[in-house]
Design a protein around this motif. Structure first.
Motif, PDB file in Angstrom:
ATOM      1  N   LEU A 381       0.826  -1.198   0.000  1.00  0.00           N
ATOM      2  CA  LEU A 381       0.000   0.000   0.000  1.00  0.00           C
ATOM      3  C   LEU A 381       0.862   1.250   0.000  1.00  0.00           C
ATOM      4  O   LEU A 381       1.966   1.256   0.544  1.00  0.00           O
ATOM      5  N   ASP A 382       0.311   2.319  -0.560  1.00  0.00           N
ATOM      6  CA  ASP A 382       0.971   3.617  -0.473  1.00  0.00           C
ATOM      7  C   ASP A 382       0.583   4.357   0.793  1.00  0.00           C
ATOM      8  O   ASP A 382       1.354   5.182   1.293  1.00  0.00           O
ATOM      9  N   ALA A 383      -0.596   4.094   1.295  1.00  0.00           N
ATOM     10  CA  ALA A 383      -1.056   4.733   2.525  1.00  0.00           C
ATOM     11  C   ALA A 383      -1.907   3.741   3.303  1.00  0.00           C
ATOM     12  O   ALA A 383      -2.721   3.012   2.724  1.00  0.00           O
ATOM     13  N   LEU A 384      -1.709   3.750   4.594  1.00  0.00           N
ATOM     14  CA  LEU A 384      -2.442   2.881   5.521  1.00  0.00           C
ATOM     15  C   LEU A 384      -3.228   3.792   6.461  1.00  0.00           C
ATOM     16  O   LEU A 384      -2.655   4.676   7.098  1.00  0.00           O
ATOM     17  N   ILE A 385      -4.522   3.595   6.533  1.00  0.00           N
ATOM     18  CA  ILE A 385      -5.360   4.445   7.376  1.00  0.00           C
ATOM     19  C   ILE A 385      -6.101   3.558   8.369  1.00  0.00           C
ATOM     20  O   ILE A 385      -6.833   2.647   7.973  1.00  0.00           O
ATOM     21  N   LEU A 386      -5.913   3.840   9.651  1.00  0.00           N
ATOM     22  CA  LEU A 386      -6.509   3.053  10.721  1.00  0.00           C
ATOM     23  C   LEU A 386      -7.487   3.907  11.517  1.00  0.00           C
ATOM     24  O   LEU A 386      -7.164   5.032  11.898  1.00  0.00           O
ATOM     25  N   PHE A 387      -8.661   3.365  11.767  1.00  0.00           N
ATOM     26  CA  PHE A 387      -9.669   4.052  12.563  1.00  0.00           C
ATOM     27  C   PHE A 387     -10.104   3.167  13.731  1.00  0.00           C
ATOM     28  O   PHE A 387     -10.138   1.939  13.611  1.00  0.00           O
ATOM     29  N   THR A 444       4.327   4.702  12.369  1.00  0.00           N
ATOM     30  CA  THR A 444       5.783   4.849  12.405  1.00  0.00           C
ATOM     31  C   THR A 444       6.460   3.698  11.667  1.00  0.00           C
ATOM     32  O   THR A 444       7.376   3.903  10.862  1.00  0.00           O
ATOM     33  N   LYS A 445       5.990   2.478  11.908  1.00  0.00           N
ATOM     34  CA  LYS A 445       6.566   1.314  11.219  1.00  0.00           C
ATOM     35  C   LYS A 445       6.306   1.386   9.718  1.00  0.00           C
ATOM     36  O   LYS A 445       7.185   1.080   8.912  1.00  0.00           O
ATOM     37  N   PHE A 446       5.094   1.772   9.363  1.00  0.00           N
ATOM     38  CA  PHE A 446       4.716   1.796   7.955  1.00  0.00           C
ATOM     39  C   PHE A 446       5.635   2.703   7.143  1.00  0.00           C
ATOM     40  O   PHE A 446       6.102   2.343   6.065  1.00  0.00           O
ATOM     41  N   TRP A 448       8.687   3.805   7.738  1.00  0.00           N
ATOM     42  CA  TRP A 448      10.140   3.648   7.779  1.00  0.00           C
ATOM     43  C   TRP A 448      10.607   2.246   7.416  1.00  0.00           C
ATOM     44  O   TRP A 448      11.711   1.842   7.770  1.00  0.00           O
ATOM     45  N   ARG A 449       9.804   1.517   6.680  1.00  0.00           N
ATOM     46  CA  ARG A 449      10.247   0.221   6.172  1.00  0.00           C
ATOM     47  C   ARG A 449      11.125   0.448   4.945  1.00  0.00           C
ATOM     48  O   ARG A 449      10.702   1.137   3.999  1.00  0.00           O
ATOM     49  N   PRO A 450      12.324  -0.101   4.904  1.00  0.00           N
ATOM     50  CA  PRO A 450      13.220   0.116   3.748  1.00  0.00           C
ATOM     51  C   PRO A 450      12.583  -0.278   2.419  1.00  0.00           C
ATOM     52  O   PRO A 450      12.730   0.443   1.422  1.00  0.00           O
ATOM     53  N   LYS A 451      11.850  -1.388   2.410  1.00  0.00           N
ATOM     54  CA  LYS A 451      11.235  -1.836   1.166  1.00  0.00           C
ATOM     55  C   LYS A 451      10.169  -0.842   0.705  1.00  0.00           C
ATOM     56  O   LYS A 451      10.035  -0.557  -0.495  1.00  0.00           O
ATOM     57  N   TYR A 452       9.409  -0.316   1.655  1.00  0.00           N
ATOM     58  CA  TYR A 452       8.379   0.666   1.322  1.00  0.00           C
ATOM     59  C   TYR A 452       9.009   1.930   0.756  1.00  0.00           C
ATOM     60  O   TYR A 452       8.556   2.477  -0.258  1.00  0.00           O
ATOM     61  N   LEU A 453      10.050   2.415   1.401  1.00  0.00           N
ATOM     62  CA  LEU A 453      10.707   3.637   0.942  1.00  0.00           C
ATOM     63  C   LEU A 453      11.274   3.463  -0.470  1.00  0.00           C
ATOM     64  O   LEU A 453      11.188   4.377  -1.307  1.00  0.00           O
ATOM     65  N   ALA A 454      11.863   2.282  -0.728  1.00  0.00           N
ATOM     66  CA  ALA A 454      12.434   2.025  -2.052  1.00  0.00           C
ATOM     67  C   ALA A 454      11.335   2.002  -3.111  1.00  0.00           C
ATOM     68  O   ALA A 454      11.482   2.604  -4.193  1.00  0.00           O
ATOM     69  N   LYS A 455      10.222   1.325  -2.821  1.00  0.00           N
ATOM     70  CA  LYS A 455       9.122   1.278  -3.779  1.00  0.00           C
ATOM     71  C   LYS A 455       8.506   2.658  -3.993  1.00  0.00           C
ATOM     72  O   LYS A 455       8.131   3.034  -5.108  1.00  0.00           O
ATOM     73  N   HIS A 456       8.388   3.395  -2.891  1.00  0.00           N
ATOM     74  CA  HIS A 456       7.814   4.726  -2.982  1.00  0.00           C
ATOM     75  C   HIS A 456       8.672   5.612  -3.890  1.00  0.00           C
ATOM     76  O   HIS A 456       8.145   6.345  -4.744  1.00  0.00           O
ATOM     77  N   PHE A 457       9.968   5.552  -3.714  1.00  0.00           N
ATOM     78  CA  PHE A 457      10.889   6.344  -4.529  1.00  0.00           C
ATOM     79  C   PHE A 457      10.778   5.942  -6.000  1.00  0.00           C
ATOM     80  O   PHE A 457      10.694   6.794  -6.897  1.00  0.00           O
ATOM     81  N   TYR A 458      10.730   4.627  -6.248  1.00  0.00           N
ATOM     82  CA  TYR A 458      10.635   4.126  -7.620  1.00  0.00           C
ATOM     83  C   TYR A 458       9.332   4.586  -8.283  1.00  0.00           C
ATOM     84  O   TYR A 458       9.336   5.053  -9.436  1.00  0.00           O
ATOM     85  N   ARG A 459       8.234   4.474  -7.564  1.00  0.00           N
ATOM     86  CA  ARG A 459       6.935   4.846  -8.153  1.00  0.00           C
ATOM     87  C   ARG A 459       6.829   6.355  -8.361  1.00  0.00           C
ATOM     88  O   ARG A 459       6.140   6.804  -9.286  1.00  0.00           O
ATOM     89  N   ASN A 460       7.458   7.113  -7.505  1.00  0.00           N
ATOM     90  CA  ASN A 460       7.455   8.556  -7.699  1.00  0.00           C
ATOM     91  C   ASN A 460       8.189   8.955  -8.977  1.00  0.00           C
ATOM     92  O   ASN A 460       7.914  10.000  -9.566  1.00  0.00           O
ATOM     93  N   LEU A 461       9.134   8.137  -9.391  1.00  0.00           N
ATOM     94  CA  LEU A 461       9.848   8.386 -10.642  1.00  0.00           C
ATOM     95  C   LEU A 461       9.099   7.812 -11.844  1.00  0.00           C
ATOM     96  O   LEU A 461       9.092   8.395 -12.925  1.00  0.00           O
ATOM     97  N   ARG A 462       8.438   6.670 -11.631  1.00  0.00           N
ATOM     98  CA  ARG A 462       7.821   5.946 -12.752  1.00  0.00           C
ATOM     99  C   ARG A 462       6.544   6.604 -13.246  1.00  0.00           C
ATOM    100  O   ARG A 462       6.323   6.719 -14.455  1.00  0.00           O
ATOM    101  N   TYR A 463       5.674   7.032 -12.322  1.00  0.00           N
ATOM    102  CA  TYR A 463       4.343   7.494 -12.701  1.00  0.00           C
ATOM    103  C   TYR A 463       4.300   9.019 -12.781  1.00  0.00           C
ATOM    104  O   TYR A 463       4.711   9.721 -11.837  1.00  0.00           O
ATOM    105  N   GLY A 464       3.771   9.513 -13.905  1.00  0.00           N
ATOM    106  CA  GLY A 464       3.679  10.952 -14.105  1.00  0.00           C
ATOM    107  C   GLY A 464       2.883  11.645 -13.015  1.00  0.00           C
ATOM    108  O   GLY A 464       3.255  12.727 -12.535  1.00  0.00           O
TER     109      GLY A 464
END
Length: 491
Positions: A381-387, A444-446, A448-464
């Protein structure tokens, strides 16, 4: 006859990333136009009435500024859309209007009016009329009667006073053919919107250009026990694909670049989703759009068609990782289906996938709640929302709490117009502190996960879409990440 419609300013925050430390409350205020009032304003204007609209949730006018506007424009009727989050400011302004201009008729509508019509009429004697249910044609019919014979008994969906007696007219009927409604005239709006959330002193925008909301359907075909939408028994009603795309094409011509379909369940009619996507492509419409949809309705083929037609983000309500809890909620899904849905959306190229979850079902254990949090962290997920689960009037869980004696009339009387009632206040194995701890730790965990940060960076470059989004929000995201990192290091 002159009519002024007011969307009052909301109170409070949407949720907090750190509920225990009270840091970075996220305020969802003034982020999207009030479509309900826009529909009413458009219908009234089309019938020749002089109409103004104040979205005070976006404009943040003081009462004095609103009163000056009323002095300058002298409306005959002032209508308010009432929500729990905005009712106090609405009452305060409405009372001032009635005191200064006794001849102005005060009209209430919206969710709170539909839920608590008798309580509102009894408590606030400055309210002249109240609308229960959908307001477009009830408002129009009321204005017509006020202008002519004032035969108020003929106006279905209306509550009013006859001397000291509160009169409840026959209930109005929901609008079955939504294609009959005109497209909302957004020229009534006095500001631009950007679907932004405030984090501390900074604002994060979820749009990449001129933005608006749009409604393609009403109601929901599901029967989730916590939800008010289907509890109103109006069913799901969708606009035709042709009608939806014609409005989208109109919006593109007006310069809009991003549209959020605010439907409770955009994908209830799967065939309609494919038809909408097909027509968008055929007409060459280049607008980013976002939706909320049910897990069980999605498929790779649908997500692919949506992506090719401009869909950039989807929000899903997963709610729980525990089948027992999902069954209690009457969610027609499984954790396995939730995981597959995310994988399908990713494979289809949807650039942003968001998931919401609920914690604190009446008999949910700490272990089950923790499993839901861990499940959310395991999804791509790109965002996790808990209620924290709240009980809403007239829903099955609300009725259950009443039948079992946990939700008393005295409790409702104290809280009916203040805030949502959380299950942990009534009957729950989980305390507020336990739920807040789970939410705080998960964010906080969501992030700062290295895998999440890497995917987030990649998708920020990939998608217009995401490249544009990131460029607009670097200044706001940096302090939030800094605060989250500090929280992580303190543990």
């Amino acid at each position: 006859m002159r009519i002024l419609l007011i969307n009052p300013e909301y109170d409070g925050s949407w949720f907090q990333f750190h509920p225990l430390k009270k840091t970075f409350s996220v305020y969802a205020s003034g982020v999207s136009p009030p479509l309900g009032l826009l529909y009413i304003a458009t219908i009234l204007e089309n019938q020749g009435y002089e109409v103004n609209l104040i979205d005070n949730d976006a404009l943040k006018w003081s009462d004095d500024e609103s009163l000056r506007f009323i002095e300058e424009n002298r409306p005959d009727v002032v209508g308010f859309s009432i929500l729990t989050a905005s009712c106090h400011k609405a009452h305060r302004l409405a009372k001032k209007i009635k005191k200064r201009y006794p001849g102005i008729k005060i009209l209430y509508g919206g969710p709170s009016s539909t839920t608590y019509p008798e309580r509102l009429m009894k408590k606030y004697d400055f309210v002249d009329y109240l609308i229960v249910g959908e307001g477009e044609y009830t408002t129009l019919n009321l204005i017509r009667e006020l202008e002519t014979e004032q035969n108020l008994k003929s106006v279905r969906g209306l509550v009013y006073r006859d001397d000291e007696i509160i009169v409840f007219n026959e209930a109005g009927s929901p609008i079955r053919d939504l294609d009959d409604l005109p497209f909302p005239n957004r020229s009534f709006l006095k500001t631009n919107y950007d679907l932004s959330l405030s984090w501390g002193d900074f604002k994060v925008r979820f749009t990449v250009g001129k933005y608006t909301g749009m409604l393609t359907s009403r109601g929901c075909s599901n029967s989730c026990r916590f939800c008010q939408t289907w509890s109103n028994h109006n069913g799901w009603r969708g606009r035709s694909a042709k009608n939806v795309v014609e409005e989208l094409e109109l919006l593109e011509g007006q310069g809009y670049k991003h549209v959020f379909f605010v439907d409770d369940n955009f994908s209830a009619d799967k065939k309609r989703v494919f038809e909408i996507c097909k027509l968008i492509k055929e007409r060459g419409i280049k607008v980013y759009w976002s939706v909320e949809m049910s897990v069980e309705n999605g498929s790779y083929e649908m997500f692919k068609a949506m992506k090719e037609a401009g869909c950039d983000s989807i929000l899903f309500g997963f709610e729980s990782a525990n089948q027992r809890i999902l069954d209690y909620y009457c969610k027609r899904i499984t954790p396995e289906l939730s995981r597959k849905t995310v994988e399908d959306a990713r494979s289809a190229g949807i650039s942003c996938v968001i998931g919401t979850f609920l914690l604190g079902a009446p008999d949910e254990s700490y272990e089950e709640a923790k499993r839901t949090v861990d499940f959310g962290l395991s999804l791509d997920l790109d965002a996790l929302i808990l209620f924290s689960l709240s009980v809403k009037p007239n829903t099955p869980i609300w009725n259950e709490m009443k039948e079992k004696g946990y939700l008393t009339d005295d409790f409702i009387e104290k809280r009916w117009e203040t805030s949502h009632i959380n299950v942990y206040e009534l009957h729950s194995k989980l305390s507020k502190k336990e739920i807040d701890n789970l939410i705080e730790d998960s964010y906080t965990k969501f992030l700062w996960r290295p895998k999440y940060l890497a995917k987030h960076f990649y998708r920020n470059l990939r998608y217009g879409f995401r490249r544009k989004w990131m460029a607009k929000n670097l200044r706001a995201i940096a302090p939030f990440l800094k605060a989250s990192l500090k929280t992580r290091m303190m543990k």
